[in-house]
Design a protein around this motif. Structure first.
Motif, PDB file in Angstrom:
ATOM      1  N   ALA A  86       7.470   0.522   8.424  1.00 55.81           N
ATOM      2  CA  ALA A  86       6.679  -0.605   8.925  1.00 55.81           C
ATOM      3  C   ALA A  86       6.468  -1.643   7.823  1.00 55.81           C
ATOM      4  O   ALA A  86       6.591  -2.859   8.055  1.00 55.81           O
ATOM      5  CB  ALA A  86       5.338  -0.115   9.463  1.00 55.81           C
ATOM      6  N   ILE A  87       6.144  -1.180   6.622  1.00 55.45           N
ATOM      7  CA  ILE A  87       6.006  -2.102   5.484  1.00 55.45           C
ATOM      8  C   ILE A  87       7.343  -2.778   5.211  1.00 55.45           C
ATOM      9  O   ILE A  87       7.413  -3.991   4.982  1.00 55.45           O
ATOM     10  CB  ILE A  87       5.511  -1.342   4.233  1.00 55.45           C
TER      11      ILE A  87
ATOM     12  N   PRO B 157       2.697   4.104   1.215  1.00 55.38           N
ATOM     13  CA  PRO B 157       2.949   4.612   2.572  1.00 55.38           C
ATOM     14  C   PRO B 157       2.755   6.122   2.631  1.00 55.38           C
ATOM     15  O   PRO B 157       3.268   6.862   1.801  1.00 55.38           O
ATOM     16  CB  PRO B 157       4.404   4.217   2.832  1.00 55.38           C
ATOM     17  N   ASP B 158       2.018   6.570   3.648  1.00 54.04           N
ATOM     18  CA  ASP B 158       1.741   7.998   3.804  1.00 54.04           C
ATOM     19  C   ASP B 158       2.831   8.728   4.572  1.00 54.04           C
ATOM     20  O   ASP B 158       2.872   9.958   4.585  1.00 54.04           O
ATOM     21  CB  ASP B 158       0.405   8.203   4.526  1.00 54.04           C
ATOM     22  N   SER B 159       3.699   7.971   5.245  1.00 50.44           N
ATOM     23  CA  SER B 159       4.710   8.584   6.089  1.00 50.44           C
ATOM     24  C   SER B 159       5.955   7.701   6.123  1.00 50.44           C
ATOM     25  O   SER B 159       5.932   6.550   5.676  1.00 50.44           O
ATOM     26  CB  SER B 159       4.177   8.762   7.510  1.00 50.44           C
TER      27      SER B 159
ATOM     28  N   ARG C  23       0.861  -1.182   0.000  1.00 54.11           N
ATOM     29  CA  ARG C  23       0.000   0.000   0.000  1.00 54.11           C
ATOM     30  C   ARG C  23       0.897   1.231   0.000  1.00 54.11           C
ATOM     31  O   ARG C  23       2.019   1.180   0.511  1.00 54.11           O
ATOM     32  CB  ARG C  23      -0.923   0.013   1.215  1.00 54.11           C
TER      33      ARG C  23
ATOM     34  N   GLU D 125       5.212   4.636   8.246  1.00 51.08           N
ATOM     35  CA  GLU D 125       4.474   3.588   7.552  1.00 51.08           C
ATOM     36  C   GLU D 125       5.363   2.875   6.539  1.00 51.08           C
ATOM     37  O   GLU D 125       5.294   1.650   6.392  1.00 51.08           O
ATOM     38  CB  GLU D 125       3.247   4.170   6.853  1.00 51.08           C
TER      39      GLU D 125
END
Length: 403
Positions: free
Chosen positions: A387-388, A379-381, A377, A384
């Motif tokens: 984390a992915i 990542p917005d930040s 997905r 994130e």
């Protein structure tokens, strides 16, 4: 030589030295950066240096450049760092937060040369603090490109590309708007396997893959270059850096590594960036931008070369490039997945756990799995994206254990 010396002195006369932070100071880019700084006749001062785990090597760099602060990401090397800095006023620290502290030291420009995803957080911290970034870590944009570019726009700061290909494009573009560009082409040397058969490449050893004909680089990027994954990562980086969609990005194999990038404009003209294959050329350009400094970098002699050759990449023999281009076209965070899986796969190859062609296979399987279950997905930040990255790495390690 006397003329060169006078030119160098004239270039820095009556100009305040530019303050620099070097992240990744003990790697190949960091070492070349140190050479440029040390030979600049006072054009630069060094606020901080950061490295990975080699405390003794970082101490030597800090002493050589007169840094005020030195930080290691791995605490295991702290004792060696402290011992190496004994008798100096250079402050020492260790751990991920120490590297971020190094990145945030007051400076005019930060050389972001920490290899891999480990460089994302400290480079982003410097960017968010308003520092100009000389970006040598392509994973920053591959892993978290949208977040980096949004932050650069919000901070009003510059991302100056250190990769030779992107630096050539940056210079060749001039002040042209993206709409005036018909095609951007990055060149690839073809690495050590340019003329090998698919079958021979599949049996390649780490020693053979590390034997690059043109460039002296760290092991990870050298393996990426041997399989053309490096060029795929650079295409993704170019997409974010220059705001050019995948359809207007191309790759040519150019064995001589002299033409690093080409910009074709809508009026039919083409501008190319040429230089000898020496990373000190783009490093010097970024450190001194928008000015120029005199360096001892290798000079280009076209007459001695005689000819320059170009050919299309072979996706059958080099499937990693196709996998990377597919990830860019698909989007949905696949570049983040691609980068994480590739780092694990390259490390596995270097440890002789998988074959060379299994690198691309492992990365492609990771991308397919991430698409099927929603891990992929946008990542917005940075948080994130990391984390992915972490989730994909754990999956890849589990796949290796099963392998």
């Amino acid at each position: 030589m006397e003329q060169v010396t006078q030119l160098r002195k004239a270039a820095v006369a009556n100009v305040r030295p530019r303050s620099v932070v070097v992240l990744g100071a003990t790697g190949s880019i960091g070492q070349s950066t140190a050479e440029i700084i040390a030979g600049s006749d006072g054009a630069f001062t060094v606020q901080a240096v950061a490295g990975g785990r080699d405390g003794a090597a970082l101490a030597r760099v800090a002493r050589r450049l007169g840094a005020k602060f030195a930080a290691l990401s791995e605490p295991d090397g702290y004792a060696d760092l402290k011992e190496g800095l004994a008798g100096t006023a250079i402050e020492a620290a260790a751990g991920p937060e120490a590297v971020i502290a190094a990145a945030l030291q007051p400076s005019d420009i930060v050389m972001g040369a920490i290899a891999g995803a480990a460089g994302v957080a400290p480079t982003f911290a410097a960017l968010a603090a308003g520092r100009t970034i000389a970006l040598a870590n392509k994973e920053c944009l591959v892993c978290a490109g949208p977040a980096f570019m949004r932050q650069a726009a919000a901070s009003g700061t510059k991302l100056l590309p250190v990769d030779s290909e992107h630096n050539a494009i940056f210079q060749a573009m001039g002040d042209a708007e993206p709409a005036a560009i018909e095609m951007i082409t990055l060149t690839a040397s073809g690495g050590p396997f340019r003329t090998w058969t698919r079958e021979a490449i599949a049996k390649a050893t780490p020693e053979q893959a590390l034997n690059h004909p043109n460039w002296s680089m760290g092991p990870k990027v050298t393996i990426d270059s041997a399989g053309l994954m490096n060029k795929g990562l650079e295409i993704i980086e170019a997409h974010y850096l220059f705001g050019i969609e995948a359809a207007r990005l191309d790759v040519l194999v150019h064995a001589q590594s002299v033409v690093h990038g080409l910009v074709a404009f809508t009026d039919g003209s083409v501008t190319a960036g040429l230089a000898a294959p020496d990373m000190k050329v783009p490093i010097a350009h970024c450190l001194s931008h928008p000015n120029r400094i005199v360096t001892k970098a290798r000079r280009l002699d076209l007459a001695s070369l005689g000819q320059l050759t170009f050919e299309r990449p072979d996706f059958d023999r080099f499937p990693a490039l196709r996998v990377a281009l597919d990830a860019l076209r698909t989007g949905r965070g696949l570049p983040t997945v691609l980068n994480a899986a590739n780092e694990i796969a390259v490390d596995a190859f270097l440890k002789r756990l998988i074959s060379f062609h299994e690198i691309a296979q492992m990365v492609e399987e990771a991308c397919e799995a991430a698409l099927s279950d929603g891990v992929a997905r946008e990542p917005d930040s940075i948080a994130e994206a990391l984390a992915i990255d972490g989730a994909v790495r754990e999956r890849a390690r589990a796949a290796l254990r099963r392998h």
